[in-house]
Write an enzyme that holds these catalytic residues in place. Structure first.
Site, PDB file in Angstrom:
ATOM      1  N   HIS A  89       0.798  -1.238   0.000  1.00  0.00           N
ATOM      2  CA  HIS A  89       0.000   0.000   0.000  1.00  0.00           C
ATOM      3  C   HIS A  89       0.827   1.284   0.000  1.00  0.00           C
ATOM      4  CE1 HIS A  89      -3.442  -2.443   0.077  1.00  0.00           C
ATOM      5  NE2 HIS A  89      -3.565  -2.635   1.368  1.00  0.00           N
ATOM      6  N   HIS A 162     -10.130   1.343   0.242  1.00  0.00           N
ATOM      7  CA  HIS A 162      -9.999   0.107   1.011  1.00  0.00           C
ATOM      8  C   HIS A 162     -11.114  -0.012   2.056  1.00  0.00           C
ATOM      9  CE1 HIS A 162      -8.089  -3.167   3.198  1.00  0.00           C
ATOM     10  NE2 HIS A 162      -7.072  -3.162   2.380  1.00  0.00           N
ATOM     11  N   GLU A 288     -11.452  -4.027  -3.587  1.00  0.00           N
ATOM     12  CA  GLU A 288     -10.567  -2.896  -3.883  1.00  0.00           C
ATOM     13  C   GLU A 288     -10.315  -2.818  -5.383  1.00  0.00           C
ATOM     14  OE1 GLU A 288      -7.042  -3.638  -1.444  1.00  0.00           O
ATOM     15  OE2 GLU A 288      -8.368  -4.854  -0.184  1.00  0.00           O
TER      16      GLU A 288
HETATM   17  C1  G6D Z   1      -3.417  -7.852   4.725  1.00  0.00           C
HETATM   18  O1  G6D Z   1      -3.083  -9.104   2.727  1.00  0.00           O
HETATM   19  C2  G6D Z   1      -3.976  -8.190   3.356  1.00  0.00           C
HETATM   20  C3  G6D Z   1      -4.066  -6.956   2.490  1.00  0.00           C
HETATM   21  O2  G6D Z   1      -4.683  -7.267   1.251  1.00  0.00           O
HETATM   22  C4  G6D Z   1      -4.890  -5.910   3.218  1.00  0.00           C
HETATM   23  O3  G6D Z   1      -4.923  -4.743   2.430  1.00  0.00           O
HETATM   24  C5  G6D Z   1      -4.252  -5.625   4.577  1.00  0.00           C
HETATM   25  O4  G6D Z   1      -4.168  -6.812   5.349  1.00  0.00           O
HETATM   26  C6  G6D Z   1      -5.103  -4.627   5.354  1.00  0.00           C
HETATM   27  O5  G6D Z   1      -2.087  -7.466   4.605  1.00  0.00           O
END
Ligand code: G6D
Length: 323
Positions: A89, A162, A288
């Site tokens: 991210h 998200h 997402e």
């Molecule tokens: C974990 O793997 C998931 C991700 O896809 C998510 O965005 C995150 O938690 C909040 O890492």
């Protein structure tokens, strides 16, 4: 620039209310039919300590970048490896943790634009990038999210929202999902795409028909889904017109349906296993809308490089209906 938490409330004269925050350009709440559609904090100050990305605008590059490393025009860049050796991210101090600027002259009852300046070298990314997110709530209960970006140097970019949806149910597991996808990205042992695709027809990844998420997740014998404790996969969307919903979520008991429209090429479907603290695992699920995961490292994936003179522009719409 003010590091003061601001809440902006959108209303549409039809009973729907959306609360947005300048922190992370987040959706804090979607009230529809008198019910909360999202997993959220009771007090908006709870978002300031959030590390689950609730409602957040994720970027400069959402999802994962393999080993936190990429090359653009022959130059290599190393980002923070903030999640299992990969960059997640957009790095440690990513867009979800920034105070975006509320463009005061953009604020109306139904819409607001927030902007963020991400300087050259921010989190290791090249290019002075300016991004905007415009939220617009329509009279027919659609929340439009327009993402826009421009950079003075070539840079990867992939923005998403998200939000964790439960549509007023106590868990995302009790929702029915329809996802207009026939392919997903295969994952390697480092949770990253290996560049290959998996045709999901006839498998437990296939949600082309409306399917109860919890029943599928609890009954699957798929080794990867069992090992992961649910879904956290990148689904390639049908190449259908924007006005054809790419996903539908239904909360039967609450009598509510959400339809998702987007011009993005993929959706990361995540069933919320890692929700914790005051939240339960799987309390909400994420859809997402974004580009393919790690596109910057997979030349045959859709381009994710924004170049000077170009504009990054994508739109996702969440539409709410009563059954
Ligand atoms: C974990 O793997 C998931 C991700 O896809 C998510 O965005 C995150 O938690 C909040 O890492």
């Amino acid at each position: 620039m003010s590091d003061i938490l601001k809440a902006i409330r959108l209303t549409n004269g039809n009973g729907m209310e959306v609360t947005l925050l300048n922190y992370g350009a987040r959706i804090a709440s979607i009230q529809f039919n008198g019910q909360e559609m999202l997993v959220t904090y009771d007090d908006i100050n709870g978002f300031l300590d959030d590390d689950l990305y609730l409602g957040a605008t994720c970027g400069r590059v959402c999802n994962r970048i393999s080993d936190g490393r990429f090359c653009v025009d022959g130059k290599s860049y190393q980002l923070a490896q903030n999640n299992g050796g990969n960059c997640l991210h957009g790095g440690i101090d990513n867009f979800s943790y920034r105070y975006w600027t509320v463009e005061e002259d953009s604020v109306t009852e139904q819409s607001v634009t927030m902007t963020l300046h991400s300087a050259d070298g921010d989190q290791g990314f090249p290019g002075d990038l300016r991004v905007t997110v415009t939220y617009r709530l329509t009279g027919d209960n659609q929340l439009h999210i327009d993402f826009n970006g421009q950079s003075d140097q070539a840079t990867p970019i992939n923005l998403t929202n998200h939000a964790y949806f439960n549509l007023g149910a106590t868990s995302g597991q009790s929702l029915q999902l329809q996802l207009m996808s026939s392919m997903r990205l295969n994952r390697n042992d480092k949770e990253m795409p290996d560049g290959s695709f998996h045709n999901i027809s006839g498998t437990d990844y296939n949600f082309r028909e409306l399917t109860l998420v919890g029943q599928r997740q609890q009954q699957t014998q798929d080794p990867e889904l069992l090992a992961m404790g649910g879904f956290d996969h990148c689904f390639i969307l049908d190449n259908s017109p924007f006005n054809e919903a790419k996903a539908r979520l239904v909360a039967k008991q609450q009598g509510i349906e959400m339809r998702l429209y987007t011009d993005q090429s993929a959706i990361q479907f995540y069933t919320g296993k890692y929700l914790d603290g005051q939240f339960q695992s799987y309390e909400g699920l994420c859809l997402e809308a974004q580009n393919y995961t790690d596109a910057v490292n997979q030349p045959h994936f859709p381009n994710s490089i924004l170049r000077p003179g170009q504009t990054y522009q994508h739109t996702t719409v969440y539409e709410f209906r009563t059954l």
